[in-house]
Design a protein around this motif. Structure first.
Motif, short mmCIF file in Angstrom:
data_model
loop_
_atom_site.label_atom_id
_atom_site.label_comp_id
_atom_site.label_asym_id
_atom_site.label_seq_id
_atom_site.Cartn_x
_atom_site.Cartn_y
_atom_site.Cartn_z
N LEU A 1 96.12 32.04 125.68
CA LEU A 1 96.23 30.70 126.30
C LEU A 1 96.36 30.81 127.82
CD1 LEU A 1 98.71 29.01 123.78
CD2 LEU A 1 96.31 28.38 124.16
N LEU A 2 97.20 31.77 128.23
CA LEU A 2 97.43 31.93 129.67
C LEU A 2 96.16 32.39 130.38
CD1 LEU A 2 100.07 31.31 131.04
CD2 LEU A 2 100.52 33.75 131.19
N ALA B 1 108.04 25.44 120.40
CA ALA B 1 108.09 26.89 120.17
C ALA B 1 107.18 27.65 121.14
CB ALA B 1 107.69 27.20 118.74
N VAL B 2 107.64 28.79 121.61
CA VAL B 2 106.79 29.66 122.46
C VAL B 2 105.72 30.27 121.54
CG1 VAL B 2 106.77 31.67 123.98
CG2 VAL B 2 108.80 30.23 123.88
N PRO B 3 104.44 30.20 121.94
CA PRO B 3 103.39 30.79 121.08
C PRO B 3 103.63 32.29 120.88
CG PRO B 3 102.44 29.51 122.89
CD PRO B 3 103.90 29.61 123.17
N ALA B 4 103.15 32.79 119.75
CA ALA B 4 103.28 34.23 119.47
C ALA B 4 102.57 35.03 120.57
CB ALA B 4 102.67 34.53 118.11
N HIS B 5 103.00 36.28 120.74
CA HIS B 5 102.58 37.10 121.87
C HIS B 5 101.08 37.05 122.19
CE1 HIS B 5 103.02 40.24 124.81
NE2 HIS B 5 102.00 40.86 124.26
N ASN B 6 100.24 37.33 121.16
CA ASN B 6 98.79 37.38 121.39
C ASN B 6 98.23 36.02 121.79
OD1 ASN B 6 98.65 40.02 120.95
ND2 ASN B 6 97.85 39.90 118.84
N GLU B 7 98.71 35.00 121.06
CA GLU B 7 98.22 33.65 121.34
C GLU B 7 98.64 33.23 122.76
OE1 GLU B 7 98.48 29.05 119.80
OE2 GLU B 7 99.91 30.51 119.00
N VAL C 1 101.47 25.69 127.02
CA VAL C 1 101.16 26.95 127.72
C VAL C 1 99.65 27.07 127.90
CG1 VAL C 1 101.19 29.48 127.52
CG2 VAL C 1 103.22 28.14 126.89
N GLY C 2 99.24 27.38 129.13
CA GLY C 2 97.81 27.56 129.43
C GLY C 2 97.15 26.28 129.91
N ASP C 3 97.87 25.14 129.82
CA ASP C 3 97.31 23.91 130.38
C ASP C 3 97.30 24.01 131.91
OD1 ASP C 3 97.15 22.82 127.90
OD2 ASP C 3 98.67 21.28 128.19
N VAL C 4 96.35 23.32 132.51
CA VAL C 4 96.37 23.20 133.98
C VAL C 4 96.69 21.74 134.27
CG1 VAL C 4 95.04 23.41 136.12
CG2 VAL C 4 94.68 25.04 134.25
#
Ligand SMILES: O=P(O)(O)O[C@H]1O[C@H](CO)[C@@H](O)[C@H]1O
Ligand code: HPA
Length: 329
Positions: free
Chosen positions: A306-307, A296-302, A173-176
């Motif tokens: 990342l996004l 695993a989906v990262p926790a909400h804040n993380e 998540v958050g990678d381009v």
């Protein structure tokens, strides 16, 4: 009396004379014929590639050039996740899709789609905000129309931004992900925007798309990712395009991973095909918004952090790529 002819299911018919029955039969046949004539004729669908003629698209492009008095060199198609990229466009002329003659209006998006024409880092750009998706009920030929319109406006470089889920565990998540190739499940199912008679003014009948993603633009992306210290979050990969709108199953993810996909989404590839057909140089950037099924989906804040970082990286990449190309760097 011919007792085999049943005119209705009431006993009265049994009592009629042969002549009366014959007349009734003729009357019923006439009525059936009238009903058949009144039925709508079969609708022959226009093939995707022919939905908008060259002249239609030329008129749209002329409209944009006349209204903006600018000739864009860079075309951008934005994912809703990076809509803010339109804010980079300096002194923009903003046009609603609905202003453009014959431009299709997505039933779902209504009047929400816009074009921004202006400058980014010294390069003249046209940016489409409010992509139409196939899964919203739009014909794939309409989803890709902005690409041909850009081409006839004078665009040379097309930067397509989309979001996707990771298929490979190496993409987070958050990678381009700069797309280097694709697997087009939509075309396998017959939804290719080039289906139909080919207008050679757009491109060849059977274009090769083996090198659809421009090597130079990919190299520049990697170079810039190093310059901005994001080379651990900017990767290259293969995008698999599905029709949606439902996300893929776990079994489908395992299959896509096996056949070499890194990320999965429901857009971009039809746009890339049309772009390659008409000779545009393409860069596809994908923001990963969901991890692979077995990660695993990262926790909400993380997740939010990342996004946000991924969005910033996209914006940084796009502006620096335009700057470099504009200045032959
Ligand atoms: O590619 P963009 O337009 O960002 O949209 C992505 O997000 C949607 C799914 O949420 C899919 O349409 C996928 O392709
Ligand atoms: O996880 C996904 N799967 C398919 N399409 C997508 N578009 C964004 N995320 C996804």
């Amino acid at each position: 009396m011919n007792r085999n002819i049943k005119m209705c299911n009431r006993d009265c018919c049994e009592l009629k004379t042969a002549l009366q029955i014959r007349r009734m039969k003729l009357l019923i046949e006439k009525r059936l014929q009238e009903e058949a004539n009144a039925k709508p004729k079969d609708i022959i669908e226009t093939p995707q590639g022919e939905l908008y003629s060259f002249d239609d698209v030329q008129k749209m492009a002329n409209f944009i050039i006349n209204r903006t008095e600018k000739k864009p060199k860079f075309g951008l198609i934005l994912s809703s996740h990076v809509n803010m990229l339109a804010d980079l466009v300096e002194s923009p002329v903003v046009l609603q899709y609905t202003d453009i003659p014959k431009f299709p209006v997505s039933q779902l998006r209504g009047n929400n789609s816009k074009l921004f024409v202006g400058q980014i880092m010294g390069g003249t750009v046209i940016a489409a905000q409010g992509r139409m998706h196939f899964y919203e009920g739009n014909p794939v030929g309409s989803c890709t129309l902005p690409v041909r319109m850009f081409k006839l406006c004078g665009v040379e470089y097309l930067i397509i931004i989309c979001s996707a889920g990771a298929v490979s565990a190496e993409h987070n998540v958050g990678d381009v992900v700069a797309i280097k190739d694709h697997i087009n499940i939509m075309s396998w199912c017959g939804s290719c925007p080039l289906v139909g008679l080919n207008d050679a003014r757009f491109g060849q009948r059977n274009p090769s798309i083996i090198d659809a993603y421009d090597e130079m633009l990919l190299a520049k992306t990697t170079e810039i990712s190093r310059e901005i210290g994001q080379d651990n979050r900017v990767k290259t990969g293969v995008y698999v395009c599905v029709g949606g709108p439902a996300y893929e199953t776990a079994a489908e993810q395992r299959f896509f991973r096996k056949i070499g996909a890194d990320v999965i989404g429901m857009s971009m590839v039809p746009e890339v095909i049309i772009a390659k057909h008409c000779g545009l140089k393409v860069l596809g950037l994908t923001l990963v918004t969901l991890p692979a099924h077995d990660v695993a989906v990262p926790a909400h804040n993380e997740y939010a952090t990342l996004l946000m970082q991924g969005k910033k990286t996209c914006i940084e990449l796009v502006s620096r790529i335009i700057y470099k190309i504009q200045n032959n760097l």
